[in-house]
Design a protein around this motif. Structure first.
Motif, PDB file in Angstrom:
ATOM      1  N   LYS A   1       0.837  -1.226   0.000  1.00  0.00           N
ATOM      2  CA  LYS A   1       0.000   0.000   0.000  1.00  0.00           C
ATOM      3  C   LYS A   1       0.860   1.260   0.000  1.00  0.00           C
ATOM      4  O   LYS A   1       0.653   2.175  -0.792  1.00  0.00           O
ATOM      5  CB  LYS A   1      -0.902   0.050   1.248  1.00  0.00           C
ATOM      6  N   THR A   2       1.826   1.305   0.939  1.00  0.00           N
ATOM      7  CA  THR A   2       2.636   2.517   1.093  1.00  0.00           C
ATOM      8  C   THR A   2       3.508   2.752  -0.140  1.00  0.00           C
ATOM      9  O   THR A   2       3.590   3.871  -0.651  1.00  0.00           O
ATOM     10  CB  THR A   2       3.497   2.381   2.369  1.00  0.00           C
TER      11      THR A   2
ATOM     12  N   ASP B   1      -1.291   5.557   8.716  1.00  0.00           N
ATOM     13  CA  ASP B   1      -0.893   4.327   9.400  1.00  0.00           C
ATOM     14  C   ASP B   1      -0.186   4.653  10.720  1.00  0.00           C
ATOM     15  O   ASP B   1       0.996   4.346  10.892  1.00  0.00           O
ATOM     16  CB  ASP B   1      -0.001   3.489   8.478  1.00  0.00           C
TER      17      ASP B   1
ATOM     18  N   ASN C   1       5.264   5.003   7.462  1.00  0.00           N
ATOM     19  CA  ASN C   1       6.517   4.974   6.691  1.00  0.00           C
ATOM     20  C   ASN C   1       6.365   5.502   5.271  1.00  0.00           C
ATOM     21  O   ASN C   1       7.216   5.260   4.425  1.00  0.00           O
ATOM     22  CB  ASN C   1       7.197   3.597   6.718  1.00  0.00           C
TER      23      ASN C   1
ATOM     24  N   ASP D   1      -2.986   6.767   2.727  1.00  0.00           N
ATOM     25  CA  ASP D   1      -2.296   5.478   2.869  1.00  0.00           C
ATOM     26  C   ASP D   1      -2.772   4.818   4.158  1.00  0.00           C
ATOM     27  O   ASP D   1      -2.379   5.214   5.249  1.00  0.00           O
ATOM     28  CB  ASP D   1      -0.778   5.722   2.903  1.00  0.00           C
TER      29      ASP D   1
END
Ligand code: ATP
Ligand code: MG
Length: 245
Positions: A16-17, A40, A45, A118
């Motif tokens: 995802k990120t 998140d 991150n 995200d």
């Protein structure tokens, strides 16, 4: 009209990120003004995936309280038009306050063409925040049968959360996997119940770009980066054929 796009997944670590950073960078490279928000908390991150881990990046909760204005959101040093808000270091009540996020997004829509959220892995309050506030959701999954079954379950949760426009992206696809397994694009979409928006190949340069604090799209011209550019263009309404390898 500004589009708010959330990236979610059933399993963790599906990319995802990585894909949020890469697709958002491509959107900015296409001339859009793009905001990425890392939701998140506390396992943020997105700054690493964007190559923005050196500069201080404020968290989205600072924008809730009014201590941070939209003009103060930092721009990417190498990708003009790309902006980032990080997640707070702790998952506080404020961090999961859907009403505050809704108010913030209403203001941010006036300043940005695209906003990417995200999300964390799995279900929970931030998943619900993402899927209830986004105009469209991207469900990121690996291509193996177990991952796709989980993706099907998550697709049902996305619909229950009220997001009508959702797409599937398969990440870390090994070259030739679908051909050898005899799986077609239609099989994938039937199993998950979502339209397939793109396939991103397994690419050893993805972790390398992050280790070098460089946005993936600035680091490579083959593999995952052009796959993300095709996804960004499809999100912008361009008709680009899907190639399943
Ligand atoms: N296409 C790819 N090729 C190779 N490695 C990849 C690819 N996509 C992601 N990765 C790697 O997989 C790992 C997990 O990626 P990422 O952090 O983007 O997943 P995530 O879904 O955001 O994880 P989490 O659920 O923990 O938030 C990272 O080490 C990343 O570099
Ligand atoms: Mg992540």
């Amino acid at each position: 009209m500004t589009q708010v796009t959330a990236l979610v997944s059933g399993k963790g670590g599906t990319g995802k990120t990585t894909l949020c950073a890469a697709i958002a960078s491509c959107m900015a490279a296409e001339g859009k003004r793009v905001l990425c928000v890392d939701l998140d908390a506390p396992l943020r991150n997105l700054d690493l995936a964007l190559g923005m881990s050196v500069e201080p990046v404020p968290s989205y909760t600072e924008a809730f309280t009014g201590s941070l204005s939209l003009e103060d959101i930092p721009e990417h040093p190498g990708v003009p038009g790309l902006y980032l808000l990080s997640a707070p270091a702790r998952l506080t009540e404020e961090a999961t306050d859907t009403e505050s996020m809704k108010t913030f997004l209403t203001k941010a829509r006036e300043c940005f063409d695209d906003i990417f959220l995200d999300g964390p892995a799995g279900l929970g309050p931030i998943f619900e925040m993402c899927t209830s506030l986004a105009d469209r959701t991207l469900l990121i999954s690996a291509g193996d049968p177990g991952s796709m079954r989980d993706a099907g379950q998550t697709a049902r949760e996305i619909a229950l959360a009220g997001c009508d426009e959702a797409y599937l992206i398969l990440n870390r696809v090994q070259r030739g996997y679908f051909r050898r397994a005899g799986i077609t694009v239609d099989d994938v979409m039937d199993q998950v119940g979502l339209r397939l928006l793109g396939l991103v190949p397994e690419d050893s340069l993805v972790p390398l770009a992050s280790a070098k604090n460089t946005a993936l799209v600035l680091y490579e011209r083959r593999g995952a980066a052009p796959a993300c550019l095709r996804i960004a263009r499809r999100l912008n309404g361009r008709r680009i054929p899907l190639a399943i390898s």
